[in-house]
Design a protein around this motif. Sequence first.
Motif, PDB file in Angstrom:
ATOM      1  N   LYS A  72      15.046  14.065 -26.719  1.00 46.34           N
ATOM      2  CA  LYS A  72      15.837  15.323 -25.482  1.00 46.34           C
ATOM      3  C   LYS A  72      15.772  16.171 -26.878  1.00 46.34           C
ATOM      4  CE  LYS A  72      19.967  14.339 -23.501  1.00 46.34           C
ATOM      5  NZ  LYS A  72      20.775  14.109 -22.629  1.00 46.34           N
ATOM      6  N   SER A  73      15.598  17.640 -26.180  1.00 46.02           N
ATOM      7  CA  SER A  73      15.893  18.775 -26.674  1.00 46.02           C
ATOM      8  C   SER A  73      17.085  19.799 -26.378  1.00 46.02           C
ATOM      9  CB  SER A  73      14.588  19.608 -27.665  1.00 46.02           C
ATOM     10  OG  SER A  73      14.403  20.554 -26.696  1.00 46.02           O
ATOM     11  N   TYR A  74      17.897  20.636 -26.130  1.00 42.96           N
ATOM     12  CA  TYR A  74      18.562  22.072 -25.342  1.00 42.96           C
ATOM     13  C   TYR A  74      18.851  22.515 -26.155  1.00 42.96           C
ATOM     14  CZ  TYR A  74      22.270  18.165 -26.342  1.00 42.96           C
ATOM     15  OH  TYR A  74      23.362  17.238 -26.825  1.00 42.96           O
ATOM     16  N   ILE A  75      19.850  23.794 -25.887  1.00 42.83           N
ATOM     17  CA  ILE A  75      20.763  24.641 -26.386  1.00 42.83           C
ATOM     18  C   ILE A  75      22.242  23.946 -26.090  1.00 42.83           C
ATOM     19  CG2 ILE A  75      20.945  26.943 -26.605  1.00 42.83           C
ATOM     20  CD1 ILE A  75      18.378  26.757 -28.173  1.00 42.83           C
ATOM     21  N   GLU A  76      22.996  23.920 -26.450  1.00 40.62           N
ATOM     22  CA  GLU A  76      23.812  24.205 -26.953  1.00 40.62           C
ATOM     23  C   GLU A  76      25.515  25.134 -27.539  1.00 40.62           C
ATOM     24  OE1 GLU A  76      26.506  20.461 -26.384  1.00 40.62           O
ATOM     25  OE2 GLU A  76      26.500  20.550 -27.944  1.00 40.62           O
ATOM     26  N   ASP A  77      25.912  26.147 -26.342  1.00 44.27           N
ATOM     27  CA  ASP A  77      26.216  27.513 -27.595  1.00 44.27           C
ATOM     28  C   ASP A  77      25.506  27.873 -28.459  1.00 44.27           C
ATOM     29  OD1 ASP A  77      29.152  26.526 -26.412  1.00 44.27           O
ATOM     30  OD2 ASP A  77      29.395  25.068 -28.453  1.00 44.27           O
ATOM     31  N   ASN A  78      25.548  28.060 -29.598  1.00 45.55           N
ATOM     32  CA  ASN A  78      24.280  29.061 -30.371  1.00 45.55           C
ATOM     33  C   ASN A  78      23.455  27.933 -31.267  1.00 45.55           C
ATOM     34  OD1 ASN A  78      25.271  31.577 -30.248  1.00 45.55           O
ATOM     35  ND2 ASN A  78      26.642  32.051 -31.485  1.00 45.55           N
ATOM     36  N   ASP A  79      23.675  26.352 -30.735  1.00 43.67           N
ATOM     37  CA  ASP A  79      22.749  25.322 -31.753  1.00 43.67           C
ATOM     38  C   ASP A  79      21.645  24.802 -30.444  1.00 43.67           C
ATOM     39  OD1 ASP A  79      24.816  26.010 -33.296  1.00 43.67           O
ATOM     40  OD2 ASP A  79      25.999  24.393 -32.794  1.00 43.67           O
ATOM     41  N   PHE A  80      20.806  25.208 -31.710  1.00 44.32           N
ATOM     42  CA  PHE A  80      19.607  24.297 -30.981  1.00 44.32           C
ATOM     43  C   PHE A  80      20.028  22.693 -31.739  1.00 44.32           C
ATOM     44  CE2 PHE A  80      15.356  22.386 -31.744  1.00 44.32           C
ATOM     45  CZ  PHE A  80      14.835  22.117 -30.031  1.00 44.32           C
ATOM     46  N   VAL A  81      19.615  21.620 -30.772  1.00 45.28           N
ATOM     47  CA  VAL A  81      19.873  19.998 -30.394  1.00 45.28           C
ATOM     48  C   VAL A  81      18.815  19.590 -30.582  1.00 45.28           C
ATOM     49  CG1 VAL A  81      21.428  18.123 -29.607  1.00 45.28           C
ATOM     50  CG2 VAL A  81      23.244  20.675 -29.788  1.00 45.28           C
ATOM     51  N   VAL A  82      18.209  18.693 -31.059  1.00 40.89           N
ATOM     52  CA  VAL A  82      17.190  17.261 -30.720  1.00 40.89           C
ATOM     53  C   VAL A  82      18.193  15.896 -30.655  1.00 40.89           C
ATOM     54  CG1 VAL A  82      15.772  16.575 -31.237  1.00 40.89           C
ATOM     55  CG2 VAL A  82      15.631  19.015 -31.629  1.00 40.89           C
TER      56      VAL A  82
END
Length: 808
Positions: free
Chosen positions: A706-716
Amino acid sequence: MYKIGEQFEIDYTLSKVNPKCIMVGQKYRISVITERLVRLEYSENGIFEDRPTQFAWHRDLGVVDFKVKQDAKYLEITTKYFCLTYLKDKPFPATKINPTANLKVELLGSDRIWYYGHPEVRNYGSPGLELYEKKGKKHRAKYKKGLYSIDGFVSIDDSKSLIIEETGSVIERNNDKNDIDIYLFMYYKNFQGCLDDYYRLTGYPALIPRYALGNWWSRNISYTDDSLGELVSNFENKNIPLSVIVLNNEWHLNKYDEVSNIETGFTFNNTLIKNPKEIIAYLHSKGIRLGLNIDPSSGIYPYEVYYNKICEYLQVTPGTIIPFNVLDPKFLDVYLKLLIHPLDNLDVDFFWLDYNNPKKNDDLWILNHYHFYDMMRNYKRRPMLLTTNSLIAPHRYPVLYSGKSTVSWATLKLIPIHNASAANNGVSWWSHDIGGFYKGIEDDELYTRYVQLGTFSPILKFGSEKGKYYRREPWKWGYKTYNIVKDYLKLRHRLIPYLYTEAYKYHKHGVPVIQPIYYKNPEMYDDPIYRNEYYLGSELFICPIINKKESVMQRVIHKFYMPEGIWYDFVTGKKFPGGKNYVSFFKDDDYPVFAKAGSIIALGDNENMNDTTPPKNMEIQIFPGRSNKYELYEDDGVSDLYKTGYYLKSSIEYNYLPNNYTVIIRALEGKSGIVPEKRNYKVRFRNTKEANDVIIYFNNEPVQYKSYIEDNDFVVEINEIPTIGQLTLNCKGKNIEIDTVRLINEEIQSILYDLQIETEMKETIDQIIFSELPLKKKRIALRKLKKVGLERKFIRLFLKLLEYISEV
C-alpha cells in the motif's frame, strides 16, 4: 590466593607487551604499544609491572614497525608519528630549565614536543565525578584530563593504580612510591584512531541492555506496592512508555535503632513492599525493569537477613557493624553472595551504586568492577550499573550518573557539552536527572527542554528529591506541556532500534554514540554557541536548545552551525545546506534535530509501548539526496547470548537517483528467532513525491503493498515480510524530491501570524520587512509605526528580526 568466582578471572596472556616491542635497561623500560602509543616505565629498583592494572588490561597489540638507534648512553625510537630520545637509566624528570634533557618525544610533522612533567594545559578535558562542582551559589563544570589535546598528545599516569590478580582479586601495587608508569598517546587530530587503541588497551565498552535506552523513572520517595502500581497505571493510562524504574534509598530497611538513620541496606522494608518477588514480576509483565539504590560504604548492619551468617564467615562478633573493606576478597565474596545474590534471586535487574567519596575513588572502582562482572555469572542477565564515574576506564562500567543537580537553566546548559566531551574519555553512557534533582524553581519551559534534550541523549532518566511540588510526572503540567513531553517520550521509545544499533557499534567498533562537533570541526571547540552541538550516531545531528524563549514572540532565538553537506530537519523535513551558520526561531514543541542527506533511521512500534524488544512493526525513514547503507543490529537485548551468535544484522541499502530509487532490506548474518519471524514495514521516503511506478519483490517474488502521500512524504507499507531474506523496493518518478529549502522569511511570517497585533498592522509590517528598502530605511519605517499605535516591545522585536534576516 582467594578465588571468588570464574566471572572475575582475567587473561594474563594479554597483559604483557610483545617482547619485540620492548627496550629495557637497569632502571627503565620503554614499550612501543602502537605507532602512536608508548609506555614509559622508570624504577630505581628495576622492577616493572606486567600484570593487568585498573587501567591497562591488554598491552600486546601486535608487533609495531619502529626503528631503534642506540649506544651505551643514548636511545632513540622512531615510528611514522614520533621520535623518542632518552638518556639511558636517567630519571624521566630533568630540570625546570631544561625539562627535555633526559627524555623527549617529538611529534613528527609538527613542532609539538612532550617531556615528563609537561603541563598539558590544552587538553580538551572529559567529565569528572559529577556534572558540576558546588562552590557557594556558583556551579562550575570541572573536567578531568581526556584523551585529546590541542597539543596532539596526552599522558595517562598508571603508576599508582591497583593490580588485578589472575583470580580476579584486586590488590595494592607493591612498588616504590617514586616509580613511574605512564602511557603516552600521540594521536594529534586522529580522534577515532586514538579511541580504537585506547579500547584495545583497556577493554571495549560494554553493550548495555536494550531496555536502558527507554524512559527511566526515579524519585527519592518511599514507594509501596500500591504506589508503584499507581505509578505504572498512570503511565499506562496516559499512553506514555516507561522501561525502567529505579528505587532510591528508601526501599530497604535503613534504621538500626530509634536514633540511627543509616542510609544503607540490602533487605526490603516489608512495611512498604510486602512481596518484592511479586512486585518485580508485575513490573516485568508490564515491560518495566527494576533497579535498586545501594551504598555499602557504611558497612553491614545487624538488621540484614543474613547478618549472622556473614559474621560467621568473616569471624566477627555479632552485634557490631561489619566495616566496609573492598580490598578484602573474602569480604567481597560474602558481600556479593549473601547480600547481593538474594536480591538477584528476586529478579532485580541492576543496582544503582550510590557511592560518592572523591577521596576513595579506588573503592568506587572496585565496587563497580565487582558488581559488573558478578552479573556475568548468569548469561541470561546482561550486566549494567548506575554509578558514579570512577575516572579509570569508566567506559567498562555503564551507566554513569552525574549527581544531584539543581533545577535551573544553568544546569541544563552544562549537559550537552558534558555528554559530548565524555567521548574524550571513551564514554557514551551518562545519565542526568531530567528537570534537575532538587531546589530551584519548577518551570514548564525548562522541563520541556530537558525532556527534548533527553530524547536525543544517551540515557533519558527522570529523577528528583522527595516533595510533592517537584513535578516530574508529565501529567502534572498544563495541557500544552503535557502533550509536547508525551510526544517526545514516545519518540524516544520509537528511536530504540536506531539507538541500539549505535550502542552496538560503540561496543563492537569503539565508535561513540555521541561525538562533539569539534571532532570534525576543531575550530568550534572554543565557540560558546556551537561547541554544544553533537552527532547522535551516524545519521543524526543535534543543536541543543539551552536558552529561554523570547517573551514577545514566544520562540527561542537559536543560532546554530550546520556541518558540510545537505541536512534536513528531522520533524519538518526542511532542507538546510551545510557549512554555514543559521538563526531560527523555535516554538516549545520544536527541537533542532537534523538528518543528513541519505540518512536511514529505523524506528520501532511495539504493541506494548513499554516493550523494548525488537519490534514487529518497523518504520524506516529515508532522506533523499544521497545513496547510503545502514546495518541494523538486533539481539534479545537482555542476555549475553549475542556473544555466541544469537543476533541478527540486517542491511538497509538506499540507492538514490533523482528519477529512480531502490531500497534493499536483507539479513546479513546471525540467527533466526532473535527478532520476529515476520515484520510489517513502513518505508517513509522523506520530502519525496509520489512515485509513478512501484515494484516490490521478496526473494524475487512480487509482494503486495500500500502506498500513499502523508504530509511531504511518500509512504510504502508492506506487511508480513519474513525477516530472513531480501526485500526489494524500486520506485520511479520525475524529480522525486520536494524542494523544501528552509527560508527565514517563512519563519518571520509564522511569528507575525501568532502575535497579538491588529491584522492591518501585520500587513504593514510585512511590507516593510520584506521590501527592497535598505536595512537602515527599514529600521526607520518600523520605528515610525509607534505613532500609529504599535507597542514599543513589538518594534524592538522586529528591529531584532531585521538583524537576523540581514545575517542570512
